[in-house]
Design a protein around this motif. Structure first.
Motif, PDB file in Angstrom:
ATOM      1  N   LEU A 166       0.844  -1.195   0.000  1.00 42.30           N
ATOM      2  CA  LEU A 166       0.000   0.000   0.000  1.00 42.30           C
ATOM      3  C   LEU A 166       0.882   1.250   0.000  1.00 42.30           C
ATOM      4  O   LEU A 166       1.885   1.302   0.711  1.00 42.30           O
ATOM      5  CB  LEU A 166      -0.884   0.045   1.241  1.00 42.30           C
ATOM      6  CG  LEU A 166      -1.998  -0.986   1.382  1.00 42.30           C
ATOM      7  CD1 LEU A 166      -2.759  -0.737   2.674  1.00 42.30           C
ATOM      8  CD2 LEU A 166      -2.942  -0.932   0.196  1.00 42.30           C
ATOM      9  N   VAL A 167       0.465   2.241  -0.759  1.00 43.61           N
ATOM     10  CA  VAL A 167       1.159   3.529  -0.786  1.00 43.61           C
ATOM     11  C   VAL A 167       0.135   4.591  -0.384  1.00 43.61           C
ATOM     12  O   VAL A 167      -0.880   4.772  -1.059  1.00 43.61           O
ATOM     13  CB  VAL A 167       1.735   3.836  -2.181  1.00 43.61           C
ATOM     14  CG1 VAL A 167       2.563   5.115  -2.134  1.00 43.61           C
ATOM     15  CG2 VAL A 167       2.563   2.671  -2.686  1.00 43.61           C
ATOM     16  N   LEU A 168       0.394   5.277   0.734  1.00 42.75           N
ATOM     17  CA  LEU A 168      -0.583   6.197   1.324  1.00 42.75           C
ATOM     18  C   LEU A 168       0.074   7.553   1.561  1.00 42.75           C
ATOM     19  O   LEU A 168       0.579   7.832   2.651  1.00 42.75           O
ATOM     20  CB  LEU A 168      -1.117   5.599   2.631  1.00 42.75           C
ATOM     21  CG  LEU A 168      -1.820   4.234   2.456  1.00 42.75           C
ATOM     22  CD1 LEU A 168      -1.745   3.417   3.738  1.00 42.75           C
ATOM     23  CD2 LEU A 168      -3.254   4.437   2.031  1.00 42.75           C
ATOM     24  N   PRO A 169       0.055   8.428   0.544  1.00 42.15           N
ATOM     25  CA  PRO A 169       0.773   9.705   0.661  1.00 42.15           C
ATOM     26  C   PRO A 169       0.061  10.779   1.452  1.00 42.15           C
ATOM     27  O   PRO A 169       0.636  11.832   1.726  1.00 42.15           O
ATOM     28  CB  PRO A 169       0.924  10.143  -0.804  1.00 42.15           C
ATOM     29  CG  PRO A 169      -0.244   9.530  -1.492  1.00 42.15           C
ATOM     30  CD  PRO A 169      -0.506   8.224  -0.796  1.00 42.15           C
ATOM     31  N   GLY A 170      -1.204  10.574   1.846  1.00 49.10           N
ATOM     32  CA  GLY A 170      -1.903  11.556   2.666  1.00 49.10           C
ATOM     33  C   GLY A 170      -3.348  11.739   2.246  1.00 49.10           C
ATOM     34  O   GLY A 170      -3.770  11.280   1.179  1.00 49.10           O
ATOM     35  N   SER A 171      -4.104  12.403   3.105  1.00 51.07           N
ATOM     36  CA  SER A 171      -5.528  12.608   2.864  1.00 51.07           C
ATOM     37  C   SER A 171      -5.859  14.064   2.564  1.00 51.07           C
ATOM     38  O   SER A 171      -7.025  14.443   2.525  1.00 51.07           O
ATOM     39  CB  SER A 171      -6.331  12.141   4.085  1.00 51.07           C
ATOM     40  OG  SER A 171      -5.929  12.847   5.245  1.00 51.07           O
ATOM     41  N   SER A 199       2.554   9.650   8.129  1.00 54.80           N
ATOM     42  CA  SER A 199       2.160   9.462   9.528  1.00 54.80           C
ATOM     43  C   SER A 199       0.845  10.172   9.802  1.00 54.80           C
ATOM     44  O   SER A 199       0.554  11.209   9.221  1.00 54.80           O
ATOM     45  CB  SER A 199       3.246   9.967  10.473  1.00 54.80           C
ATOM     46  OG  SER A 199       3.393  11.358  10.350  1.00 54.80           O
ATOM     47  N   GLY A 200       0.039   9.603  10.712  1.00 56.44           N
ATOM     48  CA  GLY A 200      -1.268  10.145  11.041  1.00 56.44           C
ATOM     49  C   GLY A 200      -2.190   9.026  11.495  1.00 56.44           C
ATOM     50  O   GLY A 200      -1.735   7.927  11.856  1.00 56.44           O
ATOM     51  N   THR A 201      -3.481   9.285  11.464  1.00 58.65           N
ATOM     52  CA  THR A 201      -4.459   8.291  11.913  1.00 58.65           C
ATOM     53  C   THR A 201      -4.367   7.007  11.114  1.00 58.65           C
ATOM     54  O   THR A 201      -4.673   5.918  11.621  1.00 58.65           O
ATOM     55  CB  THR A 201      -5.884   8.864  11.819  1.00 58.65           C
ATOM     56  OG1 THR A 201      -5.950  10.070  12.574  1.00 58.65           O
ATOM     57  CG2 THR A 201      -6.911   7.893  12.381  1.00 58.65           C
ATOM     58  N   VAL A 202      -3.920   7.087   9.864  1.00 61.28           N
ATOM     59  CA  VAL A 202      -3.835   5.892   9.022  1.00 61.28           C
ATOM     60  C   VAL A 202      -2.899   4.852   9.626  1.00 61.28           C
ATOM     61  O   VAL A 202      -3.062   3.654   9.388  1.00 61.28           O
ATOM     62  CB  VAL A 202      -3.406   6.267   7.588  1.00 61.28           C
ATOM     63  CG1 VAL A 202      -1.923   6.629   7.508  1.00 61.28           C
ATOM     64  CG2 VAL A 202      -3.727   5.143   6.617  1.00 61.28           C
ATOM     65  N   VAL A 259       6.059   1.315   7.022  1.00 57.84           N
ATOM     66  CA  VAL A 259       7.102   2.323   7.150  1.00 57.84           C
ATOM     67  C   VAL A 259       6.386   3.659   7.027  1.00 57.84           C
ATOM     68  O   VAL A 259       5.518   3.833   6.163  1.00 57.84           O
ATOM     69  CB  VAL A 259       8.150   2.181   6.027  1.00 57.84           C
ATOM     70  CG1 VAL A 259       9.141   3.342   6.055  1.00 57.84           C
ATOM     71  CG2 VAL A 259       8.869   0.837   6.148  1.00 57.84           C
ATOM     72  N   THR A 260       6.714   4.614   7.891  1.00 56.36           N
ATOM     73  CA  THR A 260       6.003   5.892   7.868  1.00 56.36           C
ATOM     74  C   THR A 260       6.958   7.045   7.579  1.00 56.36           C
ATOM     75  O   THR A 260       8.158   6.964   7.856  1.00 56.36           O
ATOM     76  CB  THR A 260       5.290   6.161   9.207  1.00 56.36           C
ATOM     77  OG1 THR A 260       6.266   6.259  10.246  1.00 56.36           O
ATOM     78  CG2 THR A 260       4.295   5.057   9.531  1.00 56.36           C
ATOM     79  N   ALA A 261       6.382   8.102   7.030  1.00 55.41           N
ATOM     80  CA  ALA A 261       7.178   9.259   6.653  1.00 55.41           C
ATOM     81  C   ALA A 261       6.343  10.516   6.808  1.00 55.41           C
ATOM     82  O   ALA A 261       5.108  10.463   6.802  1.00 55.41           O
ATOM     83  CB  ALA A 261       7.644   9.118   5.207  1.00 55.41           C
ATOM     84  N   TYR A 262       7.035  11.644   6.949  1.00 60.10           N
ATOM     85  CA  TYR A 262       6.312  12.914   6.991  1.00 60.10           C
ATOM     86  C   TYR A 262       7.223  14.044   6.558  1.00 60.10           C
ATOM     87  O   TYR A 262       8.337  14.189   7.036  1.00 60.10           O
ATOM     88  CB  TYR A 262       5.784  13.207   8.400  1.00 60.10           C
ATOM     89  CG  TYR A 262       4.817  14.377   8.412  1.00 60.10           C
ATOM     90  CD1 TYR A 262       3.500  14.215   7.985  1.00 60.10           C
ATOM     91  CD2 TYR A 262       5.230  15.645   8.817  1.00 60.10           C
ATOM     92  CE1 TYR A 262       2.619  15.282   7.960  1.00 60.10           C
ATOM     93  CE2 TYR A 262       4.344  16.711   8.802  1.00 60.10           C
ATOM     94  CZ  TYR A 262       3.052  16.531   8.372  1.00 60.10           C
ATOM     95  OH  TYR A 262       2.172  17.589   8.345  1.00 60.10           O
ATOM     96  N   ARG A 263       6.705  14.835   5.610  1.00 59.13           N
ATOM     97  CA  ARG A 263       7.377  16.053   5.176  1.00 59.13           C
ATOM     98  C   ARG A 263       6.380  17.201   5.207  1.00 59.13           C
ATOM     99  O   ARG A 263       5.205  17.021   4.891  1.00 59.13           O
ATOM    100  CB  ARG A 263       7.897  15.895   3.744  1.00 59.13           C
ATOM    101  CG  ARG A 263       9.264  15.271   3.620  1.00 59.13           C
ATOM    102  CD  ARG A 263       9.737  15.310   2.193  1.00 59.13           C
ATOM    103  NE  ARG A 263      11.113  14.857   2.052  1.00 59.13           N
ATOM    104  CZ  ARG A 263      11.744  14.786   0.897  1.00 59.13           C
ATOM    105  NH1 ARG A 263      11.126  15.134  -0.223  1.00 59.13           N
ATOM    106  NH2 ARG A 263      13.004  14.369   0.844  1.00 59.13           N
ATOM    107  N   THR A 264       6.858  18.375   5.584  1.00 55.70           N
ATOM    108  CA  THR A 264       6.021  19.566   5.538  1.00 55.70           C
ATOM    109  C   THR A 264       6.901  20.755   5.164  1.00 55.70           C
ATOM    110  O   THR A 264       8.102  20.587   4.907  1.00 55.70           O
ATOM    111  CB  THR A 264       5.315  19.789   6.886  1.00 55.70           C
ATOM    112  OG1 THR A 264       4.354  20.841   6.751  1.00 55.70           O
ATOM    113  CG2 THR A 264       6.297  20.136   7.994  1.00 55.70           C
TER     114      THR A 264
END
Length: 397
Positions: A202-207, A281-284, A296-301
């Motif tokens: 699964l690839v989950l880049p954000g909501s 990263s988040g509720t997912v 594996v989780t990631a976060y960029r802002t």
């Protein structure tokens, strides 16, 4: 039990404020149970989305007016936000409800609550979904004592955090995901596909569009690195209809093209056959853990927001799955650590029979029990506390 008769004396007015889709769903379920508990002798006022509208709420304004993401966007919309806060607080004061329930979105709802407490201190206020006081700005917990009577927590460790931080009473009512386990867990055929080759990744880049913009390029390069190493996998990218164009645009440069599935049912179906995931990263992360999918989780802002968050965050993990199980089993790659090389290396581990994968599987096996609320659904537990707070307030007045 015979429902209470609706009269001017017995009818209760409950004002609810939810400004995001997740809060709207929580509000709708709460309204449903409250109507059952009060035998129909209840009137709902406030702000909500489509789900709460189906339960009879006429929203003061469309919640889309507050769908603002990112520091720069907030600054640009500040006059509008402040006007909506003033108008909402004035509407609560005009209605003078038996109780005010604010749901998530603390930057908006808490400012309304403070104004209501200052002008009408007799209206009890419930905060449904705790702000992340355990992660950053812990002083908010003590400050909330002045304008919140009870916090309804979605995460099991939050009541202890409020006790430690000297905040208002806080009760764990349960996370709505715990009511959705059937849609997250595979049947026999799906379990067979989950274990088969090539593994589904699964690839989950954000909501949100801003999250997709920050993550699509690095996620695409990580998958390319993984494929170059000879790792076999079938990528699947679930998204929602309103984000499809942003996702499709971001996929144009991907050397490895995933299968894109659209909508919540299709997303859950993908979760049920997934062997591993790469997720923002988040509720997912909690959703994946309950589905027993190693990740594996990631976060960029943006750089400004990252600078602020680095100095504000007080926990050693921002991953909800890690916080709930009390162990950092899910690797997280934040900002400059969020690189194609690091992500692809970690993905290789969770796709194989590695120590990292085994640790996650063992930890996720405990999460259902940790988050259990027994036989009571979260919305029922939440409604009972709302009603008890309302009754206590009426006796005091």
């Amino acid at each position: 039990m015979t429902p209470a008769r609706v009269t001017a004396e017995t009818e209760r007015t409950i004002f609810l404020i939810a400004t995001e889709e997740s809060g709207d769903r929580l509000g709708a379920n709460l309204m449903k149970v409250l109507r059952q508990r009060l035998g129909g002798a209840v009137r709902f006022e406030g702000i909500g989305g489509r789900a709460m509208a189906r339960e009879g709420l006429v929203s003061l304004f469309p919640i889309e007016e507050l769908s603002i993401i990112g520091l720069a966007a907030v600054v640009g919309q500040l006059p509008k936000i402040l006007r909506l806060i003033r108008e909402t607080a004035a509407a609560v004061a005009e209605v003078t409800p038996d109780i005010l329930v604010i749901i998530d979105s603390p930057d908006f709802t808490h400012r309304v609550a403070k104004r209501v407490r200052a002008s009408h201190p007799g209206i009890p206020i419930i905060d449904y979904v705790s702000p992340s006081v355990w992660a950053w700005r812990p002083g908010r917990a003590r400050a909330m004592l002045t304008y919140v009577d009870h916090v309804l927590a979605l995460l099991p460790f939050e009541p202890e955090a409020y006790r430690r931080l000297h905040g208002p009473p806080c009760s764990y009512v349960g996370h709505p995901l715990t009511e959705q386990l059937t849609s997250l867990r595979p049947n026999a055929d799906e379990a067979e596909r989950r274990a088969a080759q090539p593994p589904v990744l699964l690839v989950l880049p954000g909501s949100r569009r801003s999250e997709i913009r920050h993550h699509m390029t690095v996620f695409g390069r990580a998958l390319a690195r993984l494929r170059e190493k000879g790792v076999a996998f079938e990528p699947v990218l679930p998204t929602m209809p309103h984000l499809q164009d942003a996702v499709v645009d971001g996929l144009r440069t991907w050397p490895v093209q995933p299968r894109v599935v659209i909508g919540e049912p299709e997303k859950r179906a993908a979760f049920r056959i997934a062997h591993a995931a790469l997720a923002k990263s988040g509720t997912v992360t909690l959703e994946l853990a309950l589905a027993a999918v190693p990740m594996v989780t990631a976060y960029r802002t943006g750089s400004t927001e990252a600078w602020i968050l680095r100095r504000a965050i007080k926990v050693n993990s921002v991953i909800l799955a890690n916080l709930v199980v009390g162990e950092n089993v899910v690797p997280e790659y934040l900002q400059e650590d969020c690189t194609p090389g690091k992500l692809s290396e970690a993905l290789g581990e969770v796709l194989s029979d590695s120590d990292l994968r085994r640790r996650q599987v063992e930890a996720f096996a405990k999460i259902e029990d940790i988050m259990s609320t027994g036989n009571q659904p979260p919305s029922v537990r939440a409604a009972d506390i709302v009603l008890a707070t309302m009754r206590k307030s009426r006796r005091a007045n």
